[in-house]
Enzyme design. Sequence first.
Site, PDB file in Angstrom:
ATOM      1  N   GLN A 126      41.763  38.460  54.896  1.00  0.00           N
ATOM      2  CA  GLN A 126      42.136  39.276  53.932  1.00  0.00           C
ATOM      3  C   GLN A 126      40.588  40.009  53.144  1.00  0.00           C
ATOM      4  O   GLN A 126      39.191  39.956  53.634  1.00  0.00           O
ATOM      5  CB  GLN A 126      41.202  37.632  52.632  1.00  0.00           C
ATOM      6  CG  GLN A 126      41.909  37.806  51.020  1.00  0.00           C
ATOM      7  CD  GLN A 126      41.148  36.862  50.237  1.00  0.00           C
ATOM      8  OE1 GLN A 126      40.517  35.626  50.842  1.00  0.00           O
ATOM      9  NE2 GLN A 126      41.970  36.815  49.090  1.00  0.00           N
ATOM     10  N   TYR A 128      39.769  42.226  50.532  1.00  0.00           N
ATOM     11  CA  TYR A 128      39.611  42.206  49.422  1.00  0.00           C
ATOM     12  C   TYR A 128      38.509  42.494  48.830  1.00  0.00           C
ATOM     13  O   TYR A 128      38.315  43.552  48.624  1.00  0.00           O
ATOM     14  CB  TYR A 128      40.163  41.530  48.924  1.00  0.00           C
ATOM     15  CG  TYR A 128      41.210  40.682  47.435  1.00  0.00           C
ATOM     16  CD1 TYR A 128      42.399  41.099  48.049  1.00  0.00           C
ATOM     17  CD2 TYR A 128      41.350  40.072  47.249  1.00  0.00           C
ATOM     18  CE1 TYR A 128      43.358  40.591  48.444  1.00  0.00           C
ATOM     19  CE2 TYR A 128      42.468  39.360  46.147  1.00  0.00           C
ATOM     20  CZ  TYR A 128      43.780  39.498  47.685  1.00  0.00           C
ATOM     21  OH  TYR A 128      45.239  39.376  47.032  1.00  0.00           O
ATOM     22  N   SER A 129      37.061  42.112  49.438  1.00  0.00           N
ATOM     23  CA  SER A 129      35.617  42.386  48.789  1.00  0.00           C
ATOM     24  C   SER A 129      35.379  42.839  49.534  1.00  0.00           C
ATOM     25  O   SER A 129      35.743  43.390  50.430  1.00  0.00           O
ATOM     26  CB  SER A 129      34.853  41.054  49.147  1.00  0.00           C
ATOM     27  OG  SER A 129      35.680  39.669  47.926  1.00  0.00           O
ATOM     28  N   GLU A 244      45.303  30.817  45.777  1.00  0.00           N
ATOM     29  CA  GLU A 244      44.113  30.772  46.787  1.00  0.00           C
ATOM     30  C   GLU A 244      43.258  29.812  45.908  1.00  0.00           C
ATOM     31  O   GLU A 244      42.655  29.108  46.787  1.00  0.00           O
ATOM     32  CB  GLU A 244      43.147  32.257  46.697  1.00  0.00           C
ATOM     33  CG  GLU A 244      42.078  32.229  47.608  1.00  0.00           C
ATOM     34  CD  GLU A 244      41.110  33.275  47.437  1.00  0.00           C
ATOM     35  OE1 GLU A 244      41.452  34.222  47.440  1.00  0.00           O
ATOM     36  OE2 GLU A 244      39.679  33.467  48.008  1.00  0.00           O
ATOM     37  N   SER A 383      34.518  33.237  41.403  1.00  0.00           N
ATOM     38  CA  SER A 383      33.046  33.007  41.140  1.00  0.00           C
ATOM     39  C   SER A 383      33.302  32.193  40.374  1.00  0.00           C
ATOM     40  O   SER A 383      34.215  32.526  38.994  1.00  0.00           O
ATOM     41  CB  SER A 383      31.880  34.002  40.961  1.00  0.00           C
ATOM     42  OG  SER A 383      31.621  34.117  39.655  1.00  0.00           O
ATOM     43  N   GLU A 385      31.149  30.821  38.035  1.00  0.00           N
ATOM     44  CA  GLU A 385      31.108  31.870  36.577  1.00  0.00           C
ATOM     45  C   GLU A 385      32.302  33.047  36.122  1.00  0.00           C
ATOM     46  O   GLU A 385      33.503  33.024  34.613  1.00  0.00           O
ATOM     47  CB  GLU A 385      30.217  32.487  36.423  1.00  0.00           C
ATOM     48  CG  GLU A 385      29.412  31.695  36.759  1.00  0.00           C
ATOM     49  CD  GLU A 385      28.483  31.613  38.419  1.00  0.00           C
ATOM     50  OE1 GLU A 385      29.266  31.874  38.670  1.00  0.00           O
ATOM     51  OE2 GLU A 385      28.096  30.281  38.141  1.00  0.00           O
TER      52      GLU A 385
HETATM   53  C1  FAD Z   1      31.462  32.514  53.054  1.00  0.00           C
HETATM   54  C2  FAD Z   1      31.907  33.377  51.739  1.00  0.00           C
HETATM   55  C3  FAD Z   1      34.043  33.976  52.483  1.00  0.00           C
HETATM   56  C4  FAD Z   1      34.824  34.837  51.906  1.00  0.00           C
HETATM   57  N1  FAD Z   1      36.044  35.490  51.989  1.00  0.00           N
HETATM   58  C5  FAD Z   1      36.572  36.229  51.693  1.00  0.00           C
HETATM   59  C6  FAD Z   1      37.504  37.002  52.804  1.00  0.00           C
HETATM   60  O1  FAD Z   1      38.265  36.096  53.350  1.00  0.00           O
HETATM   61  N2  FAD Z   1      38.199  37.751  51.308  1.00  0.00           N
HETATM   62  C7  FAD Z   1      37.274  38.492  51.110  1.00  0.00           C
HETATM   63  O2  FAD Z   1      37.845  39.781  49.960  1.00  0.00           O
HETATM   64  N3  FAD Z   1      35.943  38.044  50.026  1.00  0.00           N
HETATM   65  C8  FAD Z   1      36.202  37.223  50.697  1.00  0.00           C
HETATM   66  N4  FAD Z   1      34.852  36.428  50.071  1.00  0.00           N
HETATM   67  C9  FAD Z   1      34.036  36.723  48.968  1.00  0.00           C
HETATM   68  C10 FAD Z   1      33.933  36.664  47.885  1.00  0.00           C
HETATM   69  O3  FAD Z   1      35.426  36.376  47.291  1.00  0.00           O
HETATM   70  C11 FAD Z   1      33.178  37.510  46.954  1.00  0.00           C
HETATM   71  O4  FAD Z   1      31.518  37.294  47.270  1.00  0.00           O
HETATM   72  C12 FAD Z   1      33.166  36.957  45.426  1.00  0.00           C
HETATM   73  O5  FAD Z   1      34.243  37.680  44.442  1.00  0.00           O
HETATM   74  C13 FAD Z   1      31.563  37.430  44.439  1.00  0.00           C
HETATM   75  O6  FAD Z   1      31.374  38.326  45.074  1.00  0.00           O
HETATM   76  P1  FAD Z   1      29.960  38.874  45.691  1.00  0.00           P
HETATM   77  O7  FAD Z   1      29.707  37.919  46.359  1.00  0.00           O
HETATM   78  O8  FAD Z   1      29.651  40.283  45.948  1.00  0.00           O
HETATM   79  O9  FAD Z   1      28.916  38.203  44.358  1.00  0.00           O
HETATM   80  P2  FAD Z   1      28.867  39.049  42.848  1.00  0.00           P
HETATM   81  O10 FAD Z   1      29.924  39.343  42.055  1.00  0.00           O
HETATM   82  O11 FAD Z   1      28.174  39.979  43.541  1.00  0.00           O
HETATM   83  O12 FAD Z   1      28.300  38.172  41.675  1.00  0.00           O
HETATM   84  C14 FAD Z   1      26.962  37.430  41.803  1.00  0.00           C
HETATM   85  C15 FAD Z   1      26.715  36.731  40.587  1.00  0.00           C
HETATM   86  O13 FAD Z   1      26.721  37.719  39.866  1.00  0.00           O
HETATM   87  C16 FAD Z   1      27.581  36.558  38.764  1.00  0.00           C
HETATM   88  N5  FAD Z   1      28.722  37.478  37.459  1.00  0.00           N
HETATM   89  C17 FAD Z   1      29.507  37.968  38.627  1.00  0.00           C
HETATM   90  N6  FAD Z   1      30.182  38.907  37.459  1.00  0.00           N
HETATM   91  C18 FAD Z   1      29.720  37.644  35.481  1.00  0.00           C
HETATM   92  C19 FAD Z   1      30.376  37.689  34.920  1.00  0.00           C
HETATM   93  N7  FAD Z   1      30.976  38.498  34.562  1.00  0.00           N
HETATM   94  N8  FAD Z   1      29.617  37.140  34.133  1.00  0.00           N
HETATM   95  C20 FAD Z   1      28.997  35.884  34.414  1.00  0.00           C
HETATM   96  N9  FAD Z   1      28.777  35.725  36.029  1.00  0.00           N
HETATM   97  C21 FAD Z   1      29.039  36.712  36.532  1.00  0.00           C
HETATM   98  C22 FAD Z   1      28.811  36.153  40.358  1.00  0.00           C
HETATM   99  O14 FAD Z   1      29.756  34.706  39.653  1.00  0.00           O
HETATM  100  C23 FAD Z   1      27.825  35.478  41.041  1.00  0.00           C
HETATM  101  O15 FAD Z   1      27.065  34.310  40.400  1.00  0.00           O
HETATM  102  C24 FAD Z   1      34.156  35.172  50.981  1.00  0.00           C
HETATM  103  C25 FAD Z   1      32.624  35.370  50.554  1.00  0.00           C
HETATM  104  C26 FAD Z   1      31.807  33.889  51.032  1.00  0.00           C
HETATM  105  C27 FAD Z   1      30.884  33.698  49.796  1.00  0.00           C
END
Ligand code: FAD
Lengths: 398, 371
Positions: A126, A128-129, A244, A383, A385
């Site tokens: 996937q 996405y991120s 998902e 997340s 949140e």
């Molecule tokens: C083990 C693992 C596997 C993954 N696998 C995949 C994958 O296969 N494919 C893929 O595409 N992605 C994958 N991800 C990515 C995952 O979807 C992202 O980590 C997730 O969307 C959070 O983004 P970020 O890590 O950039 O955190 P950030 O978005 O930077 O968030 C940091 C903190 O801020 C909080 N936050 C952000 N915005 C808000 C808001 N508006 N209000 C309140 N709180 C907020 C978040 O909840 C979090 O606590 C994976 C992540 C992990 C850890």
Amino acid sequence: MILTFTPEEEAFREEVRGFLKEKLPARISEKVRTGKRLTKADHEEWHSLLNERRWYANHWPVEHGGPGWTIPQRHIFEIEAAAAHAPSIIPFGVSMLGPVLIKYGSEEQKKYWLPRILDGSDWWCQGYSEPGAGSDLASLKCAAVRDGDHYVVNGQKTWTTLGQHANMIFCLVRTSSEGKKQEGISFLLVDMNTPGVEVRPITLLDGEHEVNEVFFTDVRVPVENLVGEENKGWTYAKYLLTYERSNIADVGKSVAAFAHLRHIVETQQRGGRRLADDPLFAARMARLEIDLDNMRTTNLRVLAAAGEGTAPVAESSMLKIRGTEIRQEITNLARRALGPYAQPFVSEALDEGFKGEPVGPDYAAPIAVEYFNNRKLSIFGGSNEVQREIITKAILEL
Amino acid sequence: MDFQHSEDRQMLADSLGRYLQQQYPIDVRNGISASDAGWSRDKWNELAELGVIGALFDERVGGYGGTGFDIAVVFEQLGRALVVEPFLSTLMAGRLLAAMGETALVEQVIAGERVVAFAHSEAHNPYDLADIATTASPSGDRWLLKGGKAVVPQLASADELIVSAHAQRDGEADAAVSLFRLDGGSAQARVQDYPMVDGGRGGDLWLDQTPASLVGGQGEAYPAIEEAVAAGIVALCWEAVGVMDVIRDATLDYLRTRKQFGVAIGKFQALQHRMATVALEIEQARSAAINAADALGGDRDRRERAVSAAKYTIGRVGTLVAEEAIQMHGGIGMTEELPLSHYAKRLTMIGHQLGDEDHHLARYSAIGRAA
Ligand SMILES: Cc1cc2nc3c(=O)[nH]c(=O)nc-3n(C[C@H](O)[C@H](O)[C@H](O)COP(=O)(O)OP(=O)(O)OC[C@H]3O[C@@H](n4cnc5c(N)ncnc54)[C@H](O)[C@@H]3O)c2cc1C
């Protein structure tokens, strides 16, 4: 209100149990039971055994290769498979991309890609991120520019789960920077063997190689690999995310993990008695069990509503939050139950055929790293949140 | 009232902090932690030269500290740098040796020449200090030990092992526990040595007619054990405070700099309130650690209640802080590359040493009822 299963459903449960007993390889279920590492081949073997029975894509419509199960049937399968220590089905192809293609893909795409998902020809991951686009997924930058009958992709994806096993990646890419950022996103299928794709490992806090960074440099992707319409990818992406999310809740896994936890707590000694008889620990167990029981019913209610066609936006977010909290709490209590034996960690003990001396009780080896690894559950798939934002947006109507 | 450290202690904290910042950055620490030995004798010697071990002991045995607040300043700094060297073992074993009048050995310990460990807790009831099944039978002028000890930090690195056991004659065991020094250190016993999930190594000890000599009076060790473990708990609590301060600062920094939806994520009230709770709880934990350090020199019931209160608080708050910090970092918080994950693992595992949250909560109320 009827909470019991019908005789037909109970008969189905027996059928599932019979299948698991006969087909699920003991070598694999033993690894799952003892928290050992599964290889790509283990997953593929299990997928293919399920596929032989037409039970792999168990939520797909019959015409595309699904079994045509009702919601209670799916639930029964989930519970029974987890109880028998079957590996979780790797969701990226069958549970994420499959439904998107079925709903939004062209006839050619369905004809070509769906059978390849079923027979395991492709391992999907996937995309996405991105480093700058996590919770704010729509701000993604990885760009696809049309050049004749190709898109040329440049940019980076990250956190790509099991990308090291994959030969295909479905990506959200930016095809326009005009208007709202959600309106310039497209959904593209990329062959990872194309020149310009590079996968680099990321090691997580448990020492495991589970996720990756994927870099794209002038990667040429045939236009046939665009799903749906250009710049409409956000709609498909969100559709996929609801799948998902409900997956992550994974009640079957929680029920099985709770049973394992109970075994640990009844075996461990603390203060001259079973840990299960320690009043403080017993209260922790009771709270968790109650939560899990409530969750089972909430899960079935949401599934039933979804079956009737109401799109349960807030409810699927509720399931994601509470489902992941419960899974985290199970591993939290397991690590607490081990006392000092949560601390030793012999990584090789998680490999098949480990012959070394175990440290502490025989179930101890994977517990602490499972606890740390499960922190991911409240981070990915949107997340917790972000889920709360979705819930309040849906119910507050401000 | 004065909540400042004395000048001497502050100087020690500053010089130790400086040394660790320069000589023990996280990549060096992770390298040492993952090495075969799981610790560095060179670093140990340098820290001994800085006077860090001496600060843990009083003048009577050649140290220059040994109070709760001396332990506090040292372990707070050790926590900030995630030091894996065997300070906890040294503190507890050294304190016992000092209490038993083994001054010469303690002097060697302070000089960094000999590393000592205290093997006490047992797998069948690991958090209960009084529940020891290991036995010692006399054999000439020595004793033969039989039993097992669970998860001793840096066990394999110890030159000297202090082991608790019930002395027994003709199958009759003493009700009270004694201390023994293994002849030839761990070499005479079977040591199962393994890495720890939070860094460094630990080991299980298996004794089977292992020769040892009695340290101190027979059956008289329990009060000293309780006191030494209380000192160990003060140490762990302050280590946790150091760890938590680093985690808090890193998380604040991340909330200020990480942008999503066009703003710093610290702008989201959902995270602001959680960060506020984390900061509040860390201050509560620091107060608990101050109370415990203060009570270490006091009478037994006050001391034991304060250390149980502190260990309970640290256990509860530590889990909260580790989990919240990872969560607020998002995916990056889960990576091995980010120092945060190592701090979070250590903080969580402090909760598993010398009694967890539940154990100390129950113990606190039991001591209160008895008093
Ligand atoms: C083990 C693992 C596997 C993954 N696998 C995949 C994958 O296969 N494919 C893929 O595409 N992605 C994958 N991800 C990515 C995952 O979807 C992202 O980590 C997730 O969307 C959070 O983004 P970020 O890590 O950039 O955190 P950030 O978005 O930077 O968030 C940091 C903190 O801020 C909080 N936050 C952000 N915005 C808000 C808001 N508006 N209000 C309140 N709180 C907020 C978040 O909840 C979090 O606590 C994976 C992540 C992990 C850890």
